[in-house]
Design an enzyme around this catalytic site. Structure first.
Site, PDB file in Angstrom:
ATOM      1  CG  HIS A 150      -1.844   1.146   1.271  1.00 10.20           C
ATOM      2  ND1 HIS A 150      -2.964   1.220   0.464  1.00 10.20           N
ATOM      3  CD2 HIS A 150      -1.836   2.293   1.993  1.00 10.20           C
ATOM      4  CE1 HIS A 150      -3.592   2.361   0.691  1.00 10.20           C
ATOM      5  NE2 HIS A 150      -2.924   3.035   1.610  1.00 10.20           N
ATOM      6  CD  GLU A 165       4.179   1.271  -4.063  1.00  7.08           C
ATOM      7  OE1 GLU A 165       3.649   0.269  -4.566  1.00  7.08           O
ATOM      8  OE2 GLU A 165       3.655   2.407  -4.133  1.00  7.08           O
TER       9      GLU A 165
HETATM   10  C1  GRF Z   1       0.998   0.644  -6.113  1.00  6.11           C
HETATM   11  O1  GRF Z   1       1.156   2.002  -5.764  1.00  6.11           O
HETATM   12  C2  GRF Z   1       0.583  -0.166  -4.926  1.00  6.11           C
HETATM   13  O2  GRF Z   1       1.122   0.298  -3.718  1.00  6.11           O
HETATM   14  C3  GRF Z   1      -0.909  -0.006  -4.937  1.00  6.11           C
HETATM   15  O3  GRF Z   1      -1.265  -0.010  -6.289  1.00  6.11           O
HETATM   16  C4  GRF Z   1      -0.158   0.430  -7.077  1.00  6.11           C
HETATM   17  C5  GRF Z   1       0.115  -0.648  -8.066  1.00  6.11           C
HETATM   18  O4  GRF Z   1       1.077  -0.267  -9.004  1.00  6.11           O
HETATM   19  N1  GRF Z   1      -1.544  -1.036  -4.155  1.00  6.11           N
HETATM   20  P1  GRF Z   1       1.652  -1.358 -10.014  1.00  6.11           P
HETATM   21  O5  GRF Z   1       0.473  -1.974 -10.724  1.00  6.11           O
HETATM   22  O6  GRF Z   1       2.414  -2.356  -9.216  1.00  6.11           O
HETATM   23  O7  GRF Z   1       2.520  -0.574 -10.944  1.00  6.11           O
END
Ligand code: GRF
Length: 221
Positions: A111, A176
């Site tokens: 998240h 992330e």
């Molecule tokens: C990310 O920002 C994640 O934290 C959220 O949705 C987005 C997904 O991005 N849950 P991706 O599809 O991995 O590029």
């Protein structure tokens, strides 16, 4: 050592999926991605799975009359693919309590906020609106309540004065891509223990005197 057979659920671009695929391409990484499932037929992330030669499937939620039916189909597909563990990576469907309980402590999400702040949609815009100086992202075990559950890893970034939701989202996304593979590796190594609402990481090396401070004032106190 057997690698943890991991499924990834996506709905969109799949850049986090890509980070997981890239790490799992190393045979020494302790998890392998055995299935990618999207609830949206046109999710660009499906192409990433194909490029990595990972079995990808669409289970379109619009073809089901209720959430339970969709979740049951999802569950059956994951079991059929041999998944032992599950990562949500931009999966934009709320999962039923029954599904979440069936995968309890074998299901994680990422998240784009420092939970428990800014649950739900548009977390980065929520952070900008709240004026926080430090934002970030969280990998956590999934519980029935949206964006809740024991926290495994968090990564922090500064919020700059000129930021908008988009620039902040990009800065967070780069982190992330670091913390999701890190969390999966620690889990697959058996180093992650859920103790009530908290997680204990065995053998982690967090240093108590390291802090991320924002804004930075050129090193002056
Ligand atoms: C990310 O920002 C994640 O934290 C959220 O949705 C987005 C997904 O991005 N849950 P991706 O599809 O991995 O590029």
């Amino acid at each position: 050592m057997a690698r943890l057979k991991t499924g990834v659920l996506i709905s969109g671009s799949g850049t986090n999926l890509q980070a997981l695929l890239d790490h799992a391409a190393d045979p020494d990484f302790p998890a392998e991605i055995v299935a990618v499932i999207s609830n949206r037929p046109r999710a660009p992330g499906l192409k990433r799975a194909a490029a990595a030669r990972v079995a990808a499937r669409v289970i379109d939620h619009t073809e089901f009359s209720d959430r339970e039916g969709f979740d049951a189909a999802l569950n059956a597909a994951l079991i059929e693919a041999g998944c032992e563990f599950l990562c949500l990576a931009g999966f934009m469907r709320v999962l039923s309590r029954r599904f979440v309980e069936a995968w309890r402590n074998r299901l994680v999400n990422i998240h784009p906020s420092l939970l428990p702040s800014f649950r739900g949609l548009n977390a980065q815009a929520q952070a900008i609106a709240a004026g926080v100086r430090i934002a970030g992202c969280t990998v956590h075990f999934v519980r029935a309540e949206t964006d809740s559950g024991p926290i495994i890893v968090q990564g922090a970034v500064p919020v700059l004065d000129g930021d908008n939701a988009q620039t902040l989202a990009e800065r967070i996304l780069a982190v992330e891509h670091q913390i999701y593979p890190m969390a999966l590796r620690m889990i697959a190594e058996g180093r992650v223990r859920v103790e009530g609402d908290r997680v204990r990481i065995l053998g982690s090396d967090s240093s108590p005197d390291r802090a991320l401070i924002a804004p930075c004032d050129g090193g002056r106190p």
